[in-house]
Design a protein around this motif. Structure first.
Motif, mmCIF file in Angstrom:
data_model
loop_
_atom_site.group_PDB
_atom_site.id
_atom_site.type_symbol
_atom_site.label_atom_id
_atom_site.label_comp_id
_atom_site.label_asym_id
_atom_site.label_seq_id
_atom_site.Cartn_x
_atom_site.Cartn_y
_atom_site.Cartn_z
ATOM 1 N N MET A 4 8.187 2.962 -2.457
ATOM 2 C CA MET A 4 8.221 1.509 -2.388
ATOM 3 C C MET A 4 7.256 0.986 -1.336
ATOM 4 N N HIS A 5 7.267 1.606 -0.171
ATOM 5 C CA HIS A 5 6.388 1.145 0.899
ATOM 6 C C HIS A 5 4.924 1.292 0.501
ATOM 7 N N ARG A 6 4.593 2.425 -0.105
ATOM 8 C CA ARG A 6 3.211 2.654 -0.553
ATOM 9 C C ARG A 6 2.782 1.607 -1.575
ATOM 10 N N ASP A 7 3.631 1.373 -2.570
ATOM 11 C CA ASP A 7 3.270 0.430 -3.634
ATOM 12 C C ASP A 7 3.318 -1.017 -3.155
ATOM 13 N N PHE A 8 4.308 -1.361 -2.321
ATOM 14 C CA PHE A 8 4.382 -2.715 -1.772
ATOM 15 C C PHE A 8 3.160 -3.007 -0.916
ATOM 16 N N SER A 9 2.749 -2.021 -0.120
ATOM 17 C CA SER A 9 1.579 -2.219 0.747
ATOM 18 C C SER A 9 0.350 -2.560 -0.083
ATOM 19 N N ALA A 10 0.213 -1.897 -1.229
ATOM 20 C CA ALA A 10 -0.953 -2.128 -2.087
ATOM 21 C C ALA A 10 -0.940 -3.535 -2.681
ATOM 22 N N VAL A 11 0.214 -3.992 -3.162
ATOM 23 C CA VAL A 11 0.237 -5.312 -3.817
ATOM 24 C C VAL A 11 0.203 -6.454 -2.809
ATOM 25 N N LEU A 12 0.657 -6.199 -1.574
ATOM 26 C CA LEU A 12 0.663 -7.265 -0.571
ATOM 27 C C LEU A 12 -0.647 -7.350 0.215
ATOM 28 N N ALA A 13 -1.464 -6.307 0.143
ATOM 29 C CA ALA A 13 -2.709 -6.277 0.915
ATOM 30 C C ALA A 13 -3.590 -7.507 0.680
ATOM 31 N N PRO A 14 -3.751 -7.986 -0.565
ATOM 32 C CA PRO A 14 -4.590 -9.178 -0.769
ATOM 33 C C PRO A 14 -4.069 -10.420 -0.047
ATOM 34 N N LEU A 15 -2.775 -10.435 0.297
ATOM 35 C CA LEU A 15 -2.207 -11.577 1.025
ATOM 36 C C LEU A 15 -2.396 -11.441 2.534
ATOM 37 N N ALA B 79 2.844 -20.128 5.724
ATOM 38 C CA ALA B 79 3.847 -19.076 5.581
ATOM 39 C C ALA B 79 4.664 -19.237 4.311
ATOM 40 N N GLU B 80 4.974 -20.478 3.956
ATOM 41 C CA GLU B 80 5.780 -20.720 2.760
ATOM 42 C C GLU B 80 5.050 -20.241 1.506
ATOM 43 N N VAL B 81 3.754 -20.513 1.431
ATOM 44 C CA VAL B 81 2.956 -20.092 0.278
ATOM 45 C C VAL B 81 2.882 -18.571 0.211
ATOM 46 N N VAL B 82 2.560 -17.953 1.336
ATOM 47 C CA VAL B 82 2.429 -16.493 1.377
ATOM 48 C C VAL B 82 3.766 -15.818 1.086
ATOM 49 N N ALA B 83 4.847 -16.349 1.668
ATOM 50 C CA ALA B 83 6.167 -15.761 1.458
ATOM 51 C C ALA B 83 6.575 -15.843 -0.015
ATOM 52 N N THR B 84 6.283 -16.954 -0.661
ATOM 53 C CA THR B 84 6.617 -17.113 -2.084
ATOM 54 C C THR B 84 5.832 -16.121 -2.937
ATOM 55 N N GLN B 85 4.538 -16.002 -2.664
ATOM 56 C CA GLN B 85 3.712 -15.059 -3.414
ATOM 57 C C GLN B 85 4.185 -13.621 -3.167
ATOM 58 N N SER C 215 6.667 -8.659 -4.949
ATOM 59 C CA SER C 215 7.615 -7.598 -4.613
ATOM 60 C C SER C 215 8.734 -7.490 -5.634
ATOM 61 N N ASP C 216 9.226 -8.640 -6.110
ATOM 62 C CA ASP C 216 10.289 -8.615 -7.126
ATOM 63 C C ASP C 216 9.793 -7.954 -8.404
ATOM 64 N N GLU C 217 8.558 -8.280 -8.781
ATOM 65 C CA GLU C 217 7.992 -7.692 -9.996
ATOM 66 C C GLU C 217 7.834 -6.183 -9.838
ATOM 67 N N LEU C 218 7.346 -5.758 -8.679
ATOM 68 C CA LEU C 218 7.144 -4.329 -8.448
ATOM 69 C C LEU C 218 8.480 -3.598 -8.368
ATOM 70 N N THR C 219 9.470 -4.200 -7.720
ATOM 71 C CA THR C 219 10.788 -3.574 -7.643
ATOM 72 C C THR C 219 11.366 -3.362 -9.035
ATOM 73 N N SER C 220 11.201 -4.348 -9.891
ATOM 74 C CA SER C 220 11.695 -4.222 -11.271
ATOM 75 C C SER C 220 11.000 -3.077 -11.999
ATOM 76 N N GLU C 221 9.699 -2.884 -11.723
ATOM 77 C CA GLU C 221 8.973 -1.771 -12.346
ATOM 78 C C GLU C 221 9.485 -0.430 -11.833
ATOM 79 N N ILE C 222 9.750 -0.340 -10.535
ATOM 80 C CA ILE C 222 10.208 0.911 -9.945
ATOM 81 C C ILE C 222 11.615 1.265 -10.419
ATOM 82 N N LEU C 223 12.436 0.247 -10.641
ATOM 83 C CA LEU C 223 13.827 0.463 -11.039
ATOM 84 C C LEU C 223 14.043 0.219 -12.524
ATOM 85 N N VAL C 224 12.982 0.288 -13.311
ATOM 86 C CA VAL C 224 13.063 -0.069 -14.721
ATOM 87 C C VAL C 224 14.024 0.814 -15.502
ATOM 88 N N MET C 225 14.240 2.043 -15.050
ATOM 89 C CA MET C 225 15.108 2.970 -15.783
ATOM 90 C C MET C 225 16.597 2.657 -15.606
#
Length: 286
Positions: free
Chosen positions: A166-177, A245-251, A256-266
């Motif tokens: 999770m940390h590895r994948d979250f870090s990748a998707v959050l890096a652009p922010l 902060a509000e914009v970044v936190a929402t994004q 993160s919610d989308e990635l969590t759903s992918e990781i827990l899809v099973m």
């Protein structure tokens, strides 16, 4: 007992972070001197008299090659393994467990199992087994086929594996922010709590004061948070979220919610709900 804000108590990513932190703290505080969990795992991977390369051990027990290099050197120094140059790659070593190493693995196993029992004491045997099976399913693609059975039986080990992914994948998707997973938790906590001192943020997140200082420094440089002194007490600084902060936190939350759903899809909806409940109990246990 740890306390979580409602905004964080139902966030699986945050719960895995807190659960992994609890495992690491328990390892450092509970295992007796001379018992190293990575060395124990390496000895398990060498059961039955087999010889493995350091890379093979790293894969089997899910740790970095750098960690295994240190582990291999320590085990060899203690006489728990023999270490020879790998004939297929002279830059690396192949390890074989000695009789002394086998005895150490048997001795250390009792301490590691006691730690496991202490960490999971809040669960019934059936709950513990269901949680273990759920964690195996989540982490299956990241586990080697020859992962030692005692590690697959360990909820503590499996939690750290899921958190690592999770940390590895979250870090990748959050890096652009321009933020990291830990900053996302800070932003969520500050949004839910309003302006608070750094010490209170550290308590909410369950991290050290030094860790919070570093995270707040990062977010201040990013233009997301500002320290402001109280007019009534100039010694006290409160943390305030800035407009961006509000914009970044929402994004960050959406990604993160989308990635969590992918990781827990099973997992089914009911299984995911039970997983969240198990993690919450694990994190907040006395």
């Amino acid at each position: 007992m740890a306390e979580l804000l409602p905004a964080l108590a139902q966030n699986d990513g945050h719960l895995f972070w807190r659960a992994a932190a609890r495992v690491h703290a328990a390892l450092a505080e509970t295992l007796p001197p001379g018992v190293d969990v990575h060395e124990y795992a390496a000895l398990l991977s060498l059961a039955g008299g087999i010889t493995r390369t350091q890379q093979s051990i790293a894969t089997a027990i899910s740790v970095s090659r750098t960690t295994v290099v240190k582990v291999a050197a320590d085990l060899a120094t203690q006489g728990l393994v023999t270490r020879v140059r790998n004939p297929d790659d002279r830059r690396s070593y192949a390890l074989t467990r000695t009789a002394k190493g086998a005895a150490a693995a048997r001795s250390w196993r009792r301490h590691v199992e006691d730690l496991e029992d202490a960490l999971t004491s809040v669960f019934t045997l059936d709950e513990r087994e269901e949680l273990r099976q759920i964690l195996v399913r989540i982490s299956e693609q990241d586990l080697a086929p020859d992962t030692p059975a005692p590690l697959l039986d360990s909820i503590a080990f499996l939690i750290t594996r899921v958190h690592f992914r999770m940390h590895r994948d979250f870090s990748a998707v959050l890096a652009p922010l321009g933020i990291e997973p830990r900053h996302k938790g800070c932003l969520a906590a500050l949004h839910a709590s309003g302006p608070i001192p750094q010490a209170e943020l550290a308590r909410i997140l369950g991290v050290s004061a030094a860790s919070v200082v570093q995270m707040v420094d990062d977010m201040e440089r990013r233009g997301l948070v500002e320290r402001r002194r109280l007019e009534t007490d100039r010694r006290t600084q409160l943390l305030h979220l800035l407009p961006e902060a509000e914009v970044v936190a929402t994004q960050a939350r959406e990604l993160s919610d989308e990635l969590t759903s992918e990781i827990l899809v099973m997992l089914s909806g009911a299984e995911r709900k039970r997983l969240t409940g198990y993690l919450l109990r694990f994190v907040t246990a006395p």
